[in-house]
Scaffold this active site. Structure first.
Site, PDB file in Angstrom:
ATOM      1  N   LYS A 142      24.856  18.772  30.684  1.00 14.17           N
ATOM      2  CA  LYS A 142      25.434  19.818  29.828  1.00 14.17           C
ATOM      3  C   LYS A 142      24.244  20.847  29.432  1.00 14.17           C
ATOM      4  CE  LYS A 142      29.439  19.631  26.808  1.00 14.17           C
ATOM      5  NZ  LYS A 142      29.961  19.022  25.717  1.00 14.17           N
ATOM      6  N   VAL A 143      24.371  21.830  29.580  1.00 12.86           N
ATOM      7  CA  VAL A 143      23.395  23.021  28.880  1.00 12.86           C
ATOM      8  C   VAL A 143      24.291  24.110  28.343  1.00 12.86           C
ATOM      9  CG1 VAL A 143      21.820  22.323  30.919  1.00 12.86           C
ATOM     10  CG2 VAL A 143      23.453  24.423  31.048  1.00 12.86           C
TER      11      VAL A 143
END
Ligand code: E4P
Length: 219
Positions: free
Chosen positions: A83-84
């Site tokens: 997840k960014v």
């Protein structure tokens, strides 16, 4: 529509997985902090419970550090999705990670423009936060409608719309109506999806009438 559990609580995840309703899990730094446990220990345990994608969020904000953290998180298990955050370096990392075959969930999306950029960066999932938009007086679900419509215009956009920051069952129903791919649902909300007073009332009446017959299906 796929259901992900929006929690890092392994007991809650186990309970939902047992029901056969779970397609994946999303975590974020706040959810991990809530458990009071070691991040990597929690991630390993979640990945052993659920076969589907488990989102693990980087905490770095520059490209190089995001790549290092992303690689370390991806090494935990085959079903980790990195997840960014939806910032410039986050999308640069998204492109590099997905090109290397890693699933990426782009988080903290609050506009259709941001969702277009994430799709162009090859995101596996885009996470628009509907509840947080509602909280500031916007109509969060309008954003889901916009993104689903825009993505459908382009065969080259393969990003799945993952509805996040869900607060109540109607968010899930509306997301399904709009054709969103995934809802990541807090366990308490997921349990509420079962509830209807007429179901409880109807079941009580059926069981009371059955009792009167004095019969048993299995004796
Ligand atoms: C999931 O990926 C998000 O981090 C989460 O849904 C955020 O929800 P919140 O707005 O209730 O914190």
């Amino acid at each position: 529509m796929k259901f992900f559990a929006d929690t890092a609580d392994t007991e809650e995840i186990r309970e939902l997985a047992d029901l056969g309703l779970l397609d994946g899990v999303t975590t974020n730094p706040s959810l991990v902090a809530k458990t009071g446990r070691d991040f990597f220990e929690v991630l390993k345990e979640i990945c052993s419970i659920v076969d589907g994608p488990v989102s693990a969020e980087v905490t770095a904000t520059d490209f190089d550090s995001m790549m290092t953290e992303g690689q370390k998180l991806a090494d935990v298990a085959d079903n980790i999705a990195i997840k960014v955050p939806l910032i410039k370096d986050g999308l640069k990392a998204c492109k590099a990670l997905t090109q290397g075959g890693t699933k990426v969930n782009v988080t903290l999306c609050f506009s259709a423009a941001q969702a277009i950029l994430a799709a162009k960066a090859g995101a596996t999932y885009i996470s628009p936060f509907v509840g947080r938009l509602d909280d500031i007086g916007h109509e969060g679900m309008d954003l889901i409608g916009d993104i689903v419509e825009i993505y459908a215009n382009y065969d080259s956009f393969n990003t799945e719309v993952l509805v996040a920051s869900i607060r109540h069952p109607m968010h899930v129903v509306e997301a399904a109506r709009m054709g969103a791919d995934v809802c990541t649902v807090p366990p308490a909300v997921l349990k509420k999806l079962f509830d209807h007073p007429l179901t409880d009332k109807g079941l009580a009446a059926f069981l009371a009438d059955w009792e009167k017959t004095g019969q048993a299906i299995v004796s």
